[in-house]
Design a protein around this motif. Structure first.
Motif, PDB file in Angstrom:
ATOM      1  N   ALA A  37       0.858  -1.192   0.000  1.00 59.85           N
ATOM      2  CA  ALA A  37       0.000   0.000   0.000  1.00 59.85           C
ATOM      3  C   ALA A  37       0.884   1.228   0.000  1.00 59.85           C
ATOM      4  N   ALA A  38       0.278   2.376  -0.160  1.00 58.39           N
ATOM      5  CA  ALA A  38       1.027   3.627  -0.152  1.00 58.39           C
ATOM      6  C   ALA A  38       1.826   3.748   1.131  1.00 58.39           C
ATOM      7  N   GLY A  39       3.059   4.188   1.039  1.00 60.28           N
ATOM      8  CA  GLY A  39       3.894   4.352   2.222  1.00 60.28           C
ATOM      9  C   GLY A  39       4.605   3.088   2.628  1.00 60.28           C
ATOM     10  N   GLN A  40       4.501   2.041   1.834  1.00 56.66           N
ATOM     11  CA  GLN A  40       5.118   0.782   2.187  1.00 56.66           C
ATOM     12  C   GLN A  40       6.215   0.397   1.211  1.00 56.66           C
ATOM     13  N   SER A  41       6.930   1.349   0.652  1.00 60.55           N
ATOM     14  CA  SER A  41       7.973   0.998  -0.290  1.00 60.55           C
ATOM     15  C   SER A  41       9.039   0.168   0.398  1.00 60.55           C
ATOM     16  N   ALA A  42       9.596  -0.739  -0.330  1.00 63.79           N
ATOM     17  CA  ALA A  42      10.633  -1.646   0.156  1.00 63.79           C
ATOM     18  C   ALA A  42      10.137  -2.568   1.257  1.00 63.79           C
ATOM     19  N   VAL A  43       8.842  -2.719   1.413  1.00 64.64           N
ATOM     20  CA  VAL A  43       8.295  -3.628   2.408  1.00 64.64           C
ATOM     21  C   VAL A  43       8.124  -4.979   1.750  1.00 64.64           C
ATOM     22  N   GLN A  44       8.724  -5.988   2.359  1.00 64.13           N
ATOM     23  CA  GLN A  44       8.682  -7.324   1.804  1.00 64.13           C
ATOM     24  C   GLN A  44       7.536  -8.109   2.417  1.00 64.13           C
ATOM     25  N   ASP A  45       7.194  -9.244   1.837  1.00 63.77           N
ATOM     26  CA  ASP A  45       6.095 -10.063   2.336  1.00 63.77           C
ATOM     27  C   ASP A  45       6.336 -10.603   3.735  1.00 63.77           C
ATOM     28  N   ASN A  46       7.576 -10.681   4.183  1.00 63.63           N
ATOM     29  CA  ASN A  46       7.862 -11.259   5.492  1.00 63.63           C
ATOM     30  C   ASN A  46       8.130 -10.198   6.553  1.00 63.63           C
ATOM     31  N   GLU A  47       7.586  -9.002   6.400  1.00 60.35           N
ATOM     32  CA  GLU A  47       7.842  -7.921   7.346  1.00 60.35           C
ATOM     33  C   GLU A  47       7.420  -8.281   8.759  1.00 60.35           C
ATOM     34  N   SER A  48       6.380  -9.084   8.914  1.00 63.89           N
ATOM     35  CA  SER A  48       5.904  -9.391  10.256  1.00 63.89           C
ATOM     36  C   SER A  48       6.923 -10.213  11.047  1.00 63.89           C
ATOM     37  N   ALA A  49       7.957 -10.739  10.379  1.00 68.31           N
ATOM     38  CA  ALA A  49       9.017 -11.458  11.075  1.00 68.31           C
ATOM     39  C   ALA A  49      10.059 -10.489  11.634  1.00 68.31           C
ATOM     40  N   LYS A  50       9.961  -9.192  11.275  1.00 66.29           N
ATOM     41  CA  LYS A  50      10.895  -8.170  11.734  1.00 66.29           C
ATOM     42  C   LYS A  50      10.224  -7.312  12.802  1.00 66.29           C
ATOM     43  N   ASP A  51      11.047  -6.741  13.714  1.00 61.95           N
ATOM     44  CA  ASP A  51      10.482  -5.830  14.705  1.00 61.95           C
ATOM     45  C   ASP A  51      10.192  -4.477  14.054  1.00 61.95           C
ATOM     46  N   VAL A  52       9.524  -3.589  14.793  1.00 65.01           N
ATOM     47  CA  VAL A  52       9.083  -2.315  14.212  1.00 65.01           C
ATOM     48  C   VAL A  52      10.243  -1.473  13.696  1.00 65.01           C
ATOM     49  N   VAL A  53      11.389  -1.540  14.356  1.00 66.78           N
ATOM     50  CA  VAL A  53      12.549  -0.764  13.905  1.00 66.78           C
ATOM     51  C   VAL A  53      13.063  -1.300  12.576  1.00 66.78           C
ATOM     52  N   LYS A  54      13.164  -2.618  12.455  1.00 67.22           N
ATOM     53  CA  LYS A  54      13.659  -3.217  11.218  1.00 67.22           C
ATOM     54  C   LYS A  54      12.691  -3.002  10.060  1.00 67.22           C
ATOM     55  N   VAL A  55      11.395  -3.027  10.348  1.00 67.48           N
ATOM     56  CA  VAL A  55      10.411  -2.766   9.298  1.00 67.48           C
ATOM     57  C   VAL A  55      10.582  -1.336   8.799  1.00 67.48           C
ATOM     58  N   ALA A  56      10.665  -0.379   9.720  1.00 63.97           N
ATOM     59  CA  ALA A  56      10.833   1.032   9.319  1.00 63.97           C
ATOM     60  C   ALA A  56      12.150   1.227   8.571  1.00 63.97           C
ATOM     61  N   ALA A  57      13.206   0.559   9.025  1.00 61.89           N
ATOM     62  CA  ALA A  57      14.514   0.706   8.386  1.00 61.89           C
ATOM     63  C   ALA A  57      14.514   0.161   6.963  1.00 61.89           C
ATOM     64  N   SER A  58      13.588  -0.755   6.663  1.00 68.64           N
ATOM     65  CA  SER A  58      13.544  -1.327   5.309  1.00 68.64           C
ATOM     66  C   SER A  58      12.719  -0.469   4.342  1.00 68.64           C
ATOM     67  N   SER A  59      12.182   0.646   4.825  1.00 62.39           N
ATOM     68  CA  SER A  59      11.337   1.504   3.994  1.00 62.39           C
ATOM     69  C   SER A  59      12.074   2.773   3.584  1.00 62.39           C
ATOM     70  N   LYS A  60      12.146   3.030   2.289  1.00 62.55           N
ATOM     71  CA  LYS A  60      12.791   4.258   1.822  1.00 62.55           C
ATOM     72  C   LYS A  60      11.953   5.485   2.174  1.00 62.55           C
ATOM     73  N   ASP A  61      10.685   5.289   2.537  1.00 60.03           N
ATOM     74  CA  ASP A  61       9.805   6.390   2.918  1.00 60.03           C
ATOM     75  C   ASP A  61       9.944   6.802   4.382  1.00 60.03           C
ATOM     76  N   HIS A  62      10.790   6.097   5.134  1.00 62.36           N
ATOM     77  CA  HIS A  62      10.921   6.376   6.565  1.00 62.36           C
ATOM     78  C   HIS A  62      12.365   6.618   7.008  1.00 62.36           C
ATOM     79  N   THR A  63      13.217   7.094   6.109  1.00 62.39           N
ATOM     80  CA  THR A  63      14.620   7.320   6.469  1.00 62.39           C
ATOM     81  C   THR A  63      14.773   8.420   7.520  1.00 62.39           C
ATOM     82  N   THR A  64      13.943   9.450   7.455  1.00 63.11           N
ATOM     83  CA  THR A  64      14.020  10.524   8.455  1.00 63.11           C
ATOM     84  C   THR A  64      13.612   9.999   9.820  1.00 63.11           C
ATOM     85  N   LEU A  65      12.532   9.219   9.873  1.00 62.46           N
ATOM     86  CA  LEU A  65      12.080   8.640  11.143  1.00 62.46           C
ATOM     87  C   LEU A  65      13.150   7.729  11.728  1.00 62.46           C
ATOM     88  N   VAL A  66      13.728   6.877  10.917  1.00 61.76           N
ATOM     89  CA  VAL A  66      14.758   5.950  11.398  1.00 61.76           C
ATOM     90  C   VAL A  66      15.969   6.723  11.919  1.00 61.76           C
TER      91      VAL A  66
END
Length: 186
Positions: A37-66
């Motif tokens: 969905a929108a805002g989920q770039s670079a989000v893979q199908d197995n994101e739920s196996a990662k913690d919230v920090v790793k999920v955010a770190a894998s998104s090019k839309d959240h580099t400022t937040l990370v």
């Protein structure tokens, strides 16, 4: 209901007080696939196996937040078991702030202010949008409250940020939002 919020605040304090240890607990959860969905770039199908920090770190839309989470030294706290509901502003949301705001917050002397703002984006507990109620108040980690509003299929926070996507993580859920939440003055 008041006891639930007091317990939530106590849990948040315990989680945050443990952020100085250098171990990250192993969290096991059922794998849930996130639909793109929108805002989920670079989000893979197995994101739920990662913690919230790793999920955010894998998104090019959240580099400022990370970068802000790292600067505020909250990575360890948000990598713990949780569960957490994180309202994650996109890079575009940070760009809506007045010019120089993000740069100022990233200065070492503003670490506490940055922590306060970031902790205002975190609720202790995993809350999917279908469980959110119109008018519901949530006590955030920083001690401030946010208010949920639902209208025409949209979920808003404090009538200023809209949830544009939700991504499950091993220690909670991330709700991608289109604005930065600023805590009320203390």
């Amino acid at each position: 209901m008041k006891k639930v919020f007091n317990f939530t605040l106590l849990a948040a304090v315990l989680v945050l007080s443990s952020c100085n240890n250098n171990t990250t607990p192993v969290v096991q959860s059922e794998s849930t696939e996130a639909s793109p969905a929108a805002g989920q770039s670079a989000v893979q199908d197995n994101e739920s196996a990662k913690d919230v920090v790793k999920v955010a770190a894998s998104s090019k839309d959240h580099t400022t937040l990370v970068a802000a989470v790292k600067q505020a030294q909250l990575v360890d706290a948000l990598s713990n078991a949780g569960p957490f509901t994180v309202f994650a502003p996109t890079n575009a949301a940070f760009e809506k702030l007045p010019k120089g705001t993000v740069e100022d917050l990233m200065k070492p002397e503003n670490k506490e202010k940055l922590q306060d703002i970031l902790q205002y984006h975190v609720y202790v507990g995993s809350l999917n949008t279908d469980l959110m109620q119109d008018g519901q108040t949530l006590n955030e980690v920083n001690g401030g409250n946010i208010t949920i509003s639902k209208k025409d299929g949209k979920v808003m926070i404090n009538n200023s940020a809209t949830i544009i996507a939700s991504i499950p993580a091993s220690n909670g859920i991330i709700h991608v939002i289109d604005a930065v939440l600023l805590p009320p003055a203390k």
